[in-house]
Write a protein that holds these residues in place. Structure first.
Motif, PDB file in Angstrom:
ATOM      1  N   ARG B  56     -58.459 -55.181 -15.426  1.00 45.14           N
ATOM      2  CA  ARG B  56     -58.421 -56.314 -15.544  1.00 45.14           C
ATOM      3  C   ARG B  56     -58.694 -57.206 -16.664  1.00 45.14           C
ATOM      4  NH1 ARG B  56     -60.023 -60.404 -11.404  1.00 45.14           N
ATOM      5  NH2 ARG B  56     -61.562 -62.116 -11.960  1.00 45.14           N
ATOM      6  N   PHE B  68     -62.824 -58.550  -8.777  1.00 46.26           N
ATOM      7  CA  PHE B  68     -63.666 -57.732 -10.089  1.00 46.26           C
ATOM      8  C   PHE B  68     -64.842 -58.066  -8.230  1.00 46.26           C
ATOM      9  CE2 PHE B  68     -67.724 -60.150 -11.850  1.00 46.26           C
ATOM     10  CZ  PHE B  68     -67.867 -58.799 -12.203  1.00 46.26           C
ATOM     11  N   SER B  70     -67.901 -60.276  -7.547  1.00 44.14           N
ATOM     12  CA  SER B  70     -69.182 -60.014  -7.988  1.00 44.14           C
ATOM     13  C   SER B  70     -70.336 -59.944  -6.888  1.00 44.14           C
ATOM     14  CB  SER B  70     -69.079 -61.680  -8.394  1.00 44.14           C
ATOM     15  OG  SER B  70     -68.761 -61.755  -7.106  1.00 44.14           O
ATOM     16  N   GLN B  73     -70.773 -56.945  -9.117  1.00 45.67           N
ATOM     17  CA  GLN B  73     -70.428 -56.810 -10.787  1.00 45.67           C
ATOM     18  C   GLN B  73     -69.643 -55.253 -10.797  1.00 45.67           C
ATOM     19  OE1 GLN B  73     -72.085 -58.776 -13.103  1.00 45.67           O
ATOM     20  NE2 GLN B  73     -71.347 -59.847 -10.720  1.00 45.67           N
ATOM     21  N   ARG B  74     -68.424 -55.450 -10.465  1.00 44.26           N
ATOM     22  CA  ARG B  74     -67.870 -54.089 -10.787  1.00 44.26           C
ATOM     23  C   ARG B  74     -66.712 -54.654  -9.986  1.00 44.26           C
ATOM     24  NH1 ARG B  74     -66.617 -49.838  -7.055  1.00 44.26           N
ATOM     25  NH2 ARG B  74     -67.940 -49.140  -4.934  1.00 44.26           N
ATOM     26  N   THR B  75     -65.311 -53.994 -10.585  1.00 40.39           N
ATOM     27  CA  THR B  75     -63.840 -54.154 -10.170  1.00 40.39           C
ATOM     28  C   THR B  75     -63.360 -52.558  -9.401  1.00 40.39           C
ATOM     29  OG1 THR B  75     -63.665 -52.247 -12.434  1.00 40.39           O
ATOM     30  CG2 THR B  75     -62.842 -55.009 -12.801  1.00 40.39           C
ATOM     31  N   ASP B  81     -56.219 -58.513  -7.146  1.00 36.72           N
ATOM     32  CA  ASP B  81     -56.883 -59.845  -7.523  1.00 36.72           C
ATOM     33  C   ASP B  81     -55.526 -60.868  -7.621  1.00 36.72           C
ATOM     34  OD1 ASP B  81     -57.394 -62.644  -7.700  1.00 36.72           O
ATOM     35  OD2 ASP B  81     -59.117 -61.925  -8.836  1.00 36.72           O
TER      36      ASP B  81
END
Lengths: 114, 146
Positions: B56, B68, B70, B73-75, B81
Motif C-alpha cells: 500500500r 488498510f 483501520s 490496524q493492518r493491511t 482499495d
C-alpha cells in the motif's frame, strides 16, 4: 605419418574433437514465466478463498473464471472436486493453504497443469 | 610434403565444424537475447502486479493499492482499495510502461485506463475490491514496451 588403416591418427583426433565440441554445445533452454504466472494465480485464489471462507461451488466458479480454460484440480482435505488431472509428461504446479472453518482446520490445494 | 592428405582432410573437417559451431553459438546467442528481453518484460509485469496487490502506497498507488483496515490496524493482501486503484494512471518505467488496468468479470472487461502501445503483456490477478460493498474480481495489469 604412415597410413596403415582406414583413418590416420590426425583424422581420428579431428573427429574426436568434433564430437567433443558438438557434445558441449549448449542446448537452448528458454526461460518462461509460465510457471511463475501459474504460482501467482494459485496464490491469489487460495488467499481469497481462505479469507472469504469460500465453499466448494464458489471455488470452482472462481477458478473456472480466473484460469480461463487451463486444466486444474481442487482438493479440500485430500478430497478431489474435479476429475484427476492427467499428470503424465505434463508440468503440474500445486499449492496449498490451511484455513480454519468453524473451528476445523481445512487444507485447500489447487493444481494447475501447464 | 609437409602435411599428409589425411591431415589436410582432418584440418578441413575441423575448420568446417568450428565454423558450424560458431554459427550455432551465434544463433543461440541471438535467441537468448530475444528470450531475455521477453522474460525481462514478464518478470517486470509480474513484479508490478505483485506490488499492486501486496503493498500500500497512498502517494504512488502503482507501488501498492491494498486496503488498510483501520479497525484491525493492518493491511490485507489481495484486498484492493477501490479509491487507490482508481488513482493509478499510465506510468513510464523507462523500458516499460504501465499502459492499462482493467477489471474482468464473467461477461465484461472494464478499463480504469487503457493506453496500450507495442508488444503488450497482461498479468491477471484474483482480488477482492473493497468499496462500500466488496466484490471478488479479476484485475488485469497491462505492461507494454516503450
Amino acid at each position: 605419418m604412415k597410413n596403415n588403416g582406414f583413418f590416420s591418427l590426425e583424422a581420428l583426433l579431428a573427429f574426436s574433437i568434433i564430437v567433443l565440441l558438438i557434445a558441449v554445445t549448449p542446448i537452448n533452454e528458454n526461460f518462461s514465466g509460465k510457471d511463475l504466472f501459474a504460482q501467482q494465480k494459485e496464490n491469489d485464489l487460495l488467499i481469497v478463498w481462505a479469507r472469504n471462507n469460500s465453499g466448494k461451488e464458489e471455488m470452482l466458479k472462481d477458478a473456472e473464471l480466473f484460469l480461463k480454460g487451463s486444466k486444474f484440480e481442487i482438493t479440500i482435505n485430500n478430497e478431489k472436486y474435479l476429475p484427476e488431472l492427467n499428470k503424465e509428461g505434463k508440468d503440474v504446479i500445486s499449492r496449498g493453504i490451511k484455513r480454519s472453518n468453524k473451528g476445523k482446520i481445512e487444507t485447500i490445494r489447487i493444481s494447475i497443469q501447464n | 610434403m609437409i602435411f599428409s592428405l589425411d591431415a589436410m582432410i582432418a584440418t578441413a573437417i575441423l575448420l568446417l565444424s568450428l565454423m558450424l559451431i560458431f554459427l550455432s553459438f551465434n544463433s543461440f546467442a541471438q535467441n537468448q537475447i530475444q528470450n531475455t528481453k521477453e522474460s525481462d518484460k514478464e518478470l517486470f509485469a509480474l513484479a508490478l502486479s505483485e506490488a499492486i496487490v501486496k503493498n500500500r502506497n497512498e502517494k504512488e498507488p502503482w507501488k501498492g493499492a491494498i486496503y488498510f483496515d483501520s479497525e484491525k490496524q493492518r493491511t490485507e493482501q489481495n484486498v484492493i482499495d477501490a479509491v487507490l486503484l482508481s488513482k493509478i494512471s499510465e506510468t513510464d518505467f523507462g523500458d516499460y510502461l504501465l499502459s492499462g488496468i482493467y477489471e474482468r468479470s464473467s461477461n465484461e472487461i472494464q478499463y480504469f485506463f487503457n493506453k496500450q502501445k507495442n508488444n503488450c503483456l497482461v498479468v491477471e490477478r484474483f482480488v477482492v475490491v473493497k468499496e462500500i460493498l466488496e466484490r471478488k474480481t479479476i484485475l488485469g495489469v497491462v505492461v507494454c514496451e516503450e
